[in-house]
Design an enzyme around this catalytic site. Sequence first.
Site, mmCIF file in Angstrom:
data_model
loop_
_atom_site.group_PDB
_atom_site.id
_atom_site.type_symbol
_atom_site.label_atom_id
_atom_site.label_comp_id
_atom_site.label_asym_id
_atom_site.label_seq_id
_atom_site.Cartn_x
_atom_site.Cartn_y
_atom_site.Cartn_z
ATOM 1 N N SER A 105 -8.845 7.996 6.088
ATOM 2 C CA SER A 105 -9.551 9.009 6.884
ATOM 3 C C SER A 105 -8.878 10.379 6.795
ATOM 4 O O SER A 105 -9.434 11.369 7.275
ATOM 5 C CB SER A 105 -9.627 8.564 8.347
ATOM 6 O OG SER A 105 -8.347 8.616 8.964
ATOM 7 N N HIS A 179 10.994 0.958 -0.121
ATOM 8 C CA HIS A 179 11.587 1.432 1.134
ATOM 9 C C HIS A 179 11.311 0.332 2.154
ATOM 10 O O HIS A 179 10.329 0.350 2.875
ATOM 11 C CB HIS A 179 10.946 2.753 1.566
ATOM 12 C CG HIS A 179 11.356 3.191 2.943
ATOM 13 N ND1 HIS A 179 12.673 3.332 3.311
ATOM 14 C CD2 HIS A 179 10.620 3.493 4.050
ATOM 15 C CE1 HIS A 179 12.729 3.723 4.580
ATOM 16 N NE2 HIS A 179 11.498 3.818 5.046
#
EC number: 1.1.1.27
Length: 320
Positions: A105, A179
């Site tokens: 979005s 990560h």
Amino acid sequence: MSSMPNHQKVVLVGDGAVGSSYAFAMAQQGIAEEFVIVDVVKDRTKGDALDLEDAQAFTAPKKIYSGEYSDCKDADLVVITAGAPQKPGESRLDLVNKNLNILSSIVKPVVDSGFDGIFLVAANPVDILTYATWKFSGFPKERVIGSGTSLDSSRLRVALGKQFNVDPRSVDAYIMGEHGDSEFAAYSTATIGTRPVRDVAKEQGVSDDDLAKLEDGVRNKAYDIINLKGATFYGIGTALMRISKAILRDENAVLPVGAYMDGQYGLNDIYIGTPAIIGGTGLKQIIESPLSADELKKMQDSAATLKKVLNDGLAELENK
């Protein structure tokens, strides 16, 4: 983009703890002449802009304001920190489905604005969301960069600095891979003042087991911080500032970031943490570290973990 203009504009999307810490770090360093804060919580973005404005008499003049996606049109850099935060007991990969929805979005209205700069992504799981930003945007891979293992590498350097009583800035060591939980310390290439870390460790009676424990501490440090105060934000905010500075000032700095793999380390079609040269056009070159056989396997295993979660997450998003 071949170079950065004199008037530099950054748009931050996501004004939570990480985003506001990044904004503060950028203000402290006097980086960029225009800084726009975008978030669905407008009162917060307006308040942060006013609060940061008050620091200018001590730092540098800067136009700081609450904005909209349309403000991305002439931005040099869009930094995405928006997303659901990692909760105690939750891994970064657990966040994938909800944050893929949030990301989808965000990227479209940024691109629709006419934005033609560089994306820097920090929302978790950052390697997956960086890949998704690249896919959703249609941008060249060099202009979509993840924060990758920048924070993890800083944690490793701080830990080694404490262990050997040296300034962390004098430690050259990288965390590579995801990560997250499958990351690893590339000790085979780590140095302190040009000397291999393992040689320094041996001289000081620090065993390989001790180094492995130190690595575990680095890997789990985020969980320690989250359990103590609910979130991590100062470290990653500063890491994002450092990457932004390298881009906006065209530094050609070697930094550990999330980069797209195109054959490096035997990997393809995945974003993952590795040293790379960062400058005004984005990611200029991946520095393929000469990993040991064991480390290379860890890199490839980490990529496999990421790719499975990425494929599952994108498939679920398409089915909605």
